[in-house]
Design a protein around this motif. Structure first.
Motif, PDB file in Angstrom:
ATOM      1  N   ARG A   1       0.747  -1.105  -0.124  1.00  0.00           N
ATOM      2  CA  ARG A   1      -0.034   0.035  -0.076  1.00  0.00           C
ATOM      3  C   ARG A   1       0.801   1.228   0.142  1.00  0.00           C
ATOM      4  NH1 ARG A   1      -5.007   0.263   1.452  1.00  0.00           N
ATOM      5  NH2 ARG A   1      -4.868   2.238   0.628  1.00  0.00           N
TER       6      ARG A   1
ATOM      7  N   PHE B   1      -2.825   2.952  -9.053  1.00  0.00           N
ATOM      8  CA  PHE B   1      -4.136   2.137  -9.040  1.00  0.00           C
ATOM      9  C   PHE B   1      -4.383   1.169 -10.113  1.00  0.00           C
ATOM     10  CE2 PHE B   1      -6.467   4.555  -5.768  1.00  0.00           C
ATOM     11  CZ  PHE B   1      -6.114   5.792  -5.673  1.00  0.00           C
TER      12      PHE B   1
ATOM     13  N   GLY C   1      -8.521  -1.007  -7.246  1.00  0.00           N
ATOM     14  CA  GLY C   1      -8.144  -1.386  -6.107  1.00  0.00           C
ATOM     15  C   GLY C   1      -7.726  -0.267  -4.916  1.00  0.00           C
ATOM     16  N   PRO C   2      -7.187  -0.254  -3.935  1.00  0.00           N
ATOM     17  CA  PRO C   2      -7.158   0.883  -2.939  1.00  0.00           C
ATOM     18  C   PRO C   2      -5.890   1.660  -3.173  1.00  0.00           C
ATOM     19  CG  PRO C   2      -6.446  -1.214  -2.139  1.00  0.00           C
ATOM     20  CD  PRO C   2      -6.841  -1.599  -3.353  1.00  0.00           C
TER      21      PRO C   2
END
Lengths: 109, 113
Positions: free
Chosen positions: B9, B90, B105-106
């Protein structure tokens, strides 16, 4: 130069106000999508408009696709703090999805 | 977990290093995409894939490499990272074609020092 120009880029309003976000282009799109993105997350699709002149409503949100399929608008009635986020329009052209630069909306209680 | 996931992330790396961003989806969607998001530019397409072993360039592909040996995975590699590649990346997927809804996605926040 952005193929899709969004305006305004930033908008800060009070809860209960109405607002309109515009997505404009000199090019024709076969369809336009509107996404909403919250901080730290990916965009989420709100709506797809396909037909020129089409109007779609999603609760307090009204989306319109221009007659010539070159522009679109998003109108929010009685904005709430939960509407805060980045609003992105995206159009399909040349077989690809092209995004506008986004409108950052802040709704204060 | 069902859906589309990205890892890591957050990533901090140095100029010149190779870094790979991972993307995994559980829906068996045909199309997968990589975008970068920078202030004032919205989302810009880097690469996309219509199916396993089929990839193509987007708007800003220079400095990036992709592969898709399996339908569910679509890694993005920065072969020699540069400061201009500092961005939020992303990954997205869609069922069958460009007009379908894209599921994102995050994101991965990458900083190149």
């Amino acid at each position: 130069t952005q193929l899709l120009e969004q305006s305004p880029q930033f908008l800060s309003i009070q809860e209960g106000e109405n607002l309109t976000v515009y997505c404009n282009s000199s090019s024709v799109f076969s369809s336009l999508q509107w996404y909403r993105q919250e901080p730290g997350e990916g965009p989420v699709l709100l709506v797809t408009v396909v037909t020129g002149g089409e109007v779609k409503k999603l609760k307090r949100l009204t989306f319109q696709f221009g007659d010539a399929r070159k522009d679109s608008s998003l109108h929010i009635t009685a904005a709430q703090p939960g509407d805060t986020g980045l609003y992105l329009c995206a159009g399909i052209r040349g077989g690809k999805l092209i995004f506008g630069q986004g409108t950052e909306l802040s709704v204060k209680p | 977990d069902a859906g589309i996931t990205q890892s890591p992330r957050y990533k901090i790396t140095e100029t010149g290093r190779q870094v790979t961003l991972m993307c995994h989806q559980t829906w068996s969607h045909s199309y997968m995409f990589w975008y970068r998001q920078d202030l004032g530019h919205g989302l810009r397409l880097i690469y996309y894939s219509a199916a396993a072993d089929i990839t193509d360039k987007g708007e800003v592909p220079d400095g990036y490499v992709v592969s898709r040996s399996k339908t569910e995975n679509f890694p993005l590699t920065l072969e020699s990272a540069t400061r201009s590649q500092t961005s939020v990346y992303f990954c997205a997927s869609s069922e069958s074609h460009w007009g379908d809804e894209q599921f994102f996605g995050p994101g991965t926040r990458l900083t190149v020092l």
